[in-house]
Design a protein around this motif. Structure first.
Motif, PDB file in Angstrom:
ATOM      1  N   ALA A   1      52.365  61.035  27.219  1.00 34.14           N
ATOM      2  CA  ALA A   1      54.089  60.529  28.018  1.00 34.14           C
ATOM      3  C   ALA A   1      53.728  61.552  28.738  1.00 34.14           C
ATOM      4  CB  ALA A   1      54.294  60.301  27.018  1.00 34.14           C
ATOM      5  N   GLN A   2      54.858  61.323  29.590  1.00 29.79           N
ATOM      6  CA  GLN A   2      55.826  62.143  30.334  1.00 29.79           C
ATOM      7  C   GLN A   2      55.985  63.584  29.641  1.00 29.79           C
ATOM      8  OE1 GLN A   2      55.888  59.153  31.393  1.00 29.79           O
ATOM      9  NE2 GLN A   2      55.707  58.785  33.210  1.00 29.79           N
ATOM     10  N   ALA A   3      55.797  64.039  29.802  1.00 28.36           N
ATOM     11  CA  ALA A   3      56.350  65.773  29.071  1.00 28.36           C
ATOM     12  C   ALA A   3      55.666  65.550  27.940  1.00 28.36           C
ATOM     13  CB  ALA A   3      57.862  66.009  29.092  1.00 28.36           C
ATOM     14  N   ALA A   4      54.633  65.514  27.771  1.00 32.02           N
ATOM     15  CA  ALA A   4      53.757  65.902  27.023  1.00 32.02           C
ATOM     16  C   ALA A   4      53.262  66.937  26.626  1.00 32.02           C
ATOM     17  CB  ALA A   4      53.035  64.429  26.118  1.00 32.02           C
ATOM     18  N   GLY A   5      52.736  67.238  28.082  1.00 33.47           N
ATOM     19  CA  GLY A   5      52.128  68.580  28.070  1.00 33.47           C
ATOM     20  C   GLY A   5      50.688  68.273  28.675  1.00 33.47           C
ATOM     21  N   LYS A   6      50.307  67.355  29.237  1.00 31.16           N
ATOM     22  CA  LYS A   6      49.205  67.102  29.441  1.00 31.16           C
ATOM     23  C   LYS A   6      48.723  67.804  30.895  1.00 31.16           C
ATOM     24  CE  LYS A   6      50.367  62.784  31.865  1.00 31.16           C
ATOM     25  NZ  LYS A   6      52.051  63.373  31.169  1.00 31.16           N
ATOM     26  N   SER A   7      49.326  68.399  31.633  1.00 26.61           N
ATOM     27  CA  SER A   7      48.766  68.760  32.863  1.00 26.61           C
ATOM     28  C   SER A   7      48.550  69.849  32.657  1.00 26.61           C
ATOM     29  CB  SER A   7      50.041  68.229  33.919  1.00 26.61           C
ATOM     30  OG  SER A   7      50.063  67.039  34.834  1.00 26.61           O
ATOM     31  N   THR A   8      49.835  70.750  31.986  1.00 29.03           N
ATOM     32  CA  THR A   8      49.981  72.468  31.558  1.00 29.03           C
ATOM     33  C   THR A   8      48.426  72.198  30.850  1.00 29.03           C
ATOM     34  OG1 THR A   8      52.257  72.274  31.311  1.00 29.03           O
ATOM     35  CG2 THR A   8      50.722  73.779  30.361  1.00 29.03           C
ATOM     36  N   VAL A   9      47.951  70.960  29.621  1.00 27.42           N
ATOM     37  CA  VAL A   9      46.860  71.360  29.202  1.00 27.42           C
ATOM     38  C   VAL A   9      45.549  71.406  29.386  1.00 27.42           C
ATOM     39  CG1 VAL A   9      45.921  70.647  26.256  1.00 27.42           C
ATOM     40  CG2 VAL A   9      48.067  70.867  26.596  1.00 27.42           C
ATOM     41  N   GLY A  10      45.704  70.597  30.348  1.00 30.14           N
ATOM     42  CA  GLY A  10      44.770  70.309  31.219  1.00 30.14           C
ATOM     43  C   GLY A  10      44.481  71.485  32.529  1.00 30.14           C
ATOM     44  N   GLN A  11      45.688  72.273  32.279  1.00 36.53           N
ATOM     45  CA  GLN A  11      45.070  73.329  33.427  1.00 36.53           C
ATOM     46  C   GLN A  11      44.570  74.675  33.052  1.00 36.53           C
ATOM     47  OE1 GLN A  11      45.728  73.885  37.250  1.00 36.53           O
ATOM     48  NE2 GLN A  11      44.054  74.966  36.646  1.00 36.53           N
ATOM     49  N   ALA A  12      45.178  74.693  31.732  1.00 36.77           N
ATOM     50  CA  ALA A  12      43.885  75.980  30.703  1.00 36.77           C
ATOM     51  C   ALA A  12      42.875  75.201  29.855  1.00 36.77           C
ATOM     52  CB  ALA A  12      45.414  75.854  29.741  1.00 36.77           C
ATOM     53  N   LEU A  13      42.701  73.884  29.909  1.00 40.46           N
ATOM     54  CA  LEU A  13      41.172  73.650  29.127  1.00 40.46           C
ATOM     55  C   LEU A  13      40.690  73.908  30.651  1.00 40.46           C
ATOM     56  CD1 LEU A  13      39.306  72.341  26.920  1.00 40.46           C
ATOM     57  CD2 LEU A  13      39.898  70.102  28.810  1.00 40.46           C
ATOM     58  N   ALA A  14      40.764  73.162  31.622  1.00 43.13           N
ATOM     59  CA  ALA A  14      39.947  73.274  33.025  1.00 43.13           C
ATOM     60  C   ALA A  14      39.268  75.710  33.056  1.00 43.13           C
ATOM     61  CB  ALA A  14      40.832  73.034  34.552  1.00 43.13           C
ATOM     62  N   ASP A  15      40.580  76.814  33.060  1.00 40.10           N
ATOM     63  CA  ASP A  15      40.794  77.649  32.817  1.00 40.10           C
ATOM     64  C   ASP A  15      40.366  77.884  31.774  1.00 40.10           C
ATOM     65  OD1 ASP A  15      42.179  77.678  35.026  1.00 40.10           O
ATOM     66  OD2 ASP A  15      44.527  78.757  34.039  1.00 40.10           O
ATOM     67  N   ALA A  16      39.518  77.353  30.671  1.00 41.15           N
ATOM     68  CA  ALA A  16      38.673  78.126  29.448  1.00 41.15           C
ATOM     69  C   ALA A  16      37.435  77.495  29.883  1.00 41.15           C
ATOM     70  CB  ALA A  16      39.650  77.287  28.024  1.00 41.15           C
ATOM     71  N   LEU A  17      37.256  76.482  30.654  1.00 37.86           N
ATOM     72  CA  LEU A  17      35.576  76.225  31.182  1.00 37.86           C
ATOM     73  C   LEU A  17      35.130  77.360  32.301  1.00 37.86           C
ATOM     74  CD1 LEU A  17      36.173  72.105  30.899  1.00 37.86           C
ATOM     75  CD2 LEU A  17      35.099  73.599  29.115  1.00 37.86           C
ATOM     76  N   PRO A  18      34.406  77.253  31.687  1.00 38.69           N
ATOM     77  CA  PRO A  18      33.033  78.543  32.493  1.00 38.69           C
ATOM     78  C   PRO A  18      33.300  78.216  33.787  1.00 38.69           C
ATOM     79  CG  PRO A  18      31.192  77.448  31.299  1.00 38.69           C
ATOM     80  CD  PRO A  18      32.929  77.044  30.675  1.00 38.69           C
ATOM     81  N   ARG A  19      32.739  76.536  34.016  1.00 37.29           N
ATOM     82  CA  ARG A  19      32.458  76.021  35.720  1.00 37.29           C
ATOM     83  C   ARG A  19      33.635  74.991  35.766  1.00 37.29           C
ATOM     84  NH1 ARG A  19      29.294  76.803  40.184  1.00 37.29           N
ATOM     85  NH2 ARG A  19      28.672  74.877  41.298  1.00 37.29           N
ATOM     86  N   SER A  20      34.940  74.754  35.598  1.00 36.69           N
ATOM     87  CA  SER A  20      35.592  73.447  36.132  1.00 36.69           C
ATOM     88  C   SER A  20      36.245  73.481  37.196  1.00 36.69           C
ATOM     89  CB  SER A  20      36.421  73.770  35.507  1.00 36.69           C
ATOM     90  OG  SER A  20      37.063  74.863  35.869  1.00 36.69           O
ATOM     91  N   VAL A  21      36.854  72.003  37.538  1.00 38.52           N
ATOM     92  CA  VAL A  21      37.961  72.043  38.331  1.00 38.52           C
ATOM     93  C   VAL A  21      39.291  70.998  37.304  1.00 38.52           C
ATOM     94  CG1 VAL A  21      36.915  71.652  40.629  1.00 38.52           C
ATOM     95  CG2 VAL A  21      36.555  69.175  39.682  1.00 38.52           C
ATOM     96  N   PHE A  22      39.985  71.291  38.155  1.00 41.59           N
ATOM     97  CA  PHE A  22      41.154  70.416  37.132  1.00 41.59           C
ATOM     98  C   PHE A  22      42.230  69.217  38.446  1.00 41.59           C
ATOM     99  CE2 PHE A  22      46.018  70.005  36.754  1.00 41.59           C
ATOM    100  CZ  PHE A  22      45.746  68.973  35.523  1.00 41.59           C
ATOM    101  N   ILE A  23      41.684  68.253  38.106  1.00 39.63           N
ATOM    102  CA  ILE A  23      42.475  66.701  39.255  1.00 39.63           C
ATOM    103  C   ILE A  23      43.939  66.871  38.470  1.00 39.63           C
ATOM    104  CG2 ILE A  23      41.872  64.884  40.104  1.00 39.63           C
ATOM    105  CD1 ILE A  23      39.017  65.691  39.386  1.00 39.63           C
ATOM    106  N   ASP A  24      45.258  67.447  39.285  1.00 38.72           N
ATOM    107  CA  ASP A  24      46.129  66.104  38.514  1.00 38.72           C
ATOM    108  C   ASP A  24      46.398  64.810  39.008  1.00 38.72           C
ATOM    109  OD1 ASP A  24      48.807  65.807  38.081  1.00 38.72           O
ATOM    110  OD2 ASP A  24      49.633  67.711  38.117  1.00 38.72           O
ATOM    111  N   GLY A  25      46.105  63.954  38.595  1.00 39.47           N
ATOM    112  CA  GLY A  25      46.432  62.283  39.001  1.00 39.47           C
ATOM    113  C   GLY A  25      47.954  62.075  39.289  1.00 39.47           C
ATOM    114  N   ASP A  26      49.416  63.178  39.486  1.00 42.71           N
ATOM    115  CA  ASP A  26      49.893  63.075  40.347  1.00 42.71           C
ATOM    116  C   ASP A  26      49.901  63.830  41.401  1.00 42.71           C
ATOM    117  OD1 ASP A  26      51.680  62.231  38.406  1.00 42.71           O
ATOM    118  OD2 ASP A  26      52.952  64.071  37.684  1.00 42.71           O
ATOM    119  N   SER A  27      48.944  64.350  41.975  1.00 41.11           N
ATOM    120  CA  SER A  27      48.898  64.754  43.288  1.00 41.11           C
ATOM    121  C   SER A  27      47.728  63.557  43.692  1.00 41.11           C
ATOM    122  CB  SER A  27      47.849  65.821  43.071  1.00 41.11           C
ATOM    123  OG  SER A  27      48.278  66.946  42.520  1.00 41.11           O
ATOM    124  N   ILE A  28      47.047  63.364  43.036  1.00 40.99           N
ATOM    125  CA  ILE A  28      46.340  61.467  43.730  1.00 40.99           C
ATOM    126  C   ILE A  28      47.119  60.893  43.734  1.00 40.99           C
ATOM    127  CG2 ILE A  28      44.247  60.198  43.473  1.00 40.99           C
ATOM    128  CD1 ILE A  28      42.655  63.232  43.778  1.00 40.99           C
TER     129      ILE A  28
END
Length: 205
Positions: free
Chosen positions: A15-42
């Motif tokens: 849900a909105q404010a569940a933390g998905k964008s923050t968690v998604g960005q942090a997950l991408a940061d934790a992966l060795p070779r990654s990109v982060f794509i925010d649905g809102d930006s698309i």
């Protein structure tokens, strides 16, 4: 040209404010070779005649939502083909999850649904200074839709008391649980299309 192993696809929802964008960005940061794509930006690529989601949604809003889903998955595919893991964060719940998996098929998806309590969502929403809950949407309504109207596939995480780091660690430890085989959803779409093609609309005598 040397072949490159295709990257994995992670999709973070909630849900909105569940933390998905923050968690998604942090997950991408934790992966060795990654990109982060925010649905809102698309979704914000549309600058003229944008149809906002309401409850219930308009036909135009649903059409643009599916374009948003397809656009994010297309960007992810470009980077995955170059060996990057792609992490998408977006609003995917209710019957729209089945539609999303049809669009993603036949690619395997590591799907994570964040399910913090309604009270935590309300607190986070108040703290971030946004107004995501409007046009007929309520916290209780979205939580109910996620709990009772959404196909339960992938990894569902109650991150009510988890930090962002703890949530990311759970995702990394449980990637096997998050993996969704989308091929059955592709088959369901094909069956539905074939059923419509075979429909006899000749009036009865």
């Amino acid at each position: 040209m040397t072949s490159t192993q295709i990257g994995r696809l992670f999709v973070i929802s909630g849900a909105q404010a569940a933390g998905k964008s923050t968690v998604g960005q942090a997950l991408a940061d934790a992966l060795p070779r990654s990109v982060f794509i925010d649905g809102d930006s698309i979704g914000n690529f549309v600058v003229s005649d944008k149809a906002l989601m309401t409850e219930p949604p308009s036909v135009e809003a649903v059409e643009q939502l599916f374009l948003r889903y397809a656009g994010a998955l297309t960007v992810a595919d470009v980077y995955r083909s170059a060996g990057f893991d792609a992490v998408i964060a977006d609003n995917i719940f209710g019957t729209f999850l089945d539609d999303y998996l049809m669009i993603a098929a036949p690619e395997p998806v590591h799907f994570v649904m964040l399910t913090p309590s309604a009270a935590i969502i309300e607190s986070r929403e108040a703290g971030r200074g946004k107004n995501a809950y409007r046009d007929g949407f309520t916290v209780e309504g979205l939580v109910r839709s996620i709990e009772h109207e959404t196909t339960r596939v992938g990894l569902w995480l109650d991150n009510t008391t988890m930090s962002v780091g703890q949530t990311v660690l759970q995702i990394l430890r449980r990637t096997g649980e998050a993996l969704v085989d989308t091929r059955p959803f592709e088959s369901a779409e094909t069956d539905e299309a074939e059923g419509l093609d075979g429909f006899d609309d000749t009036p009865a005598p």
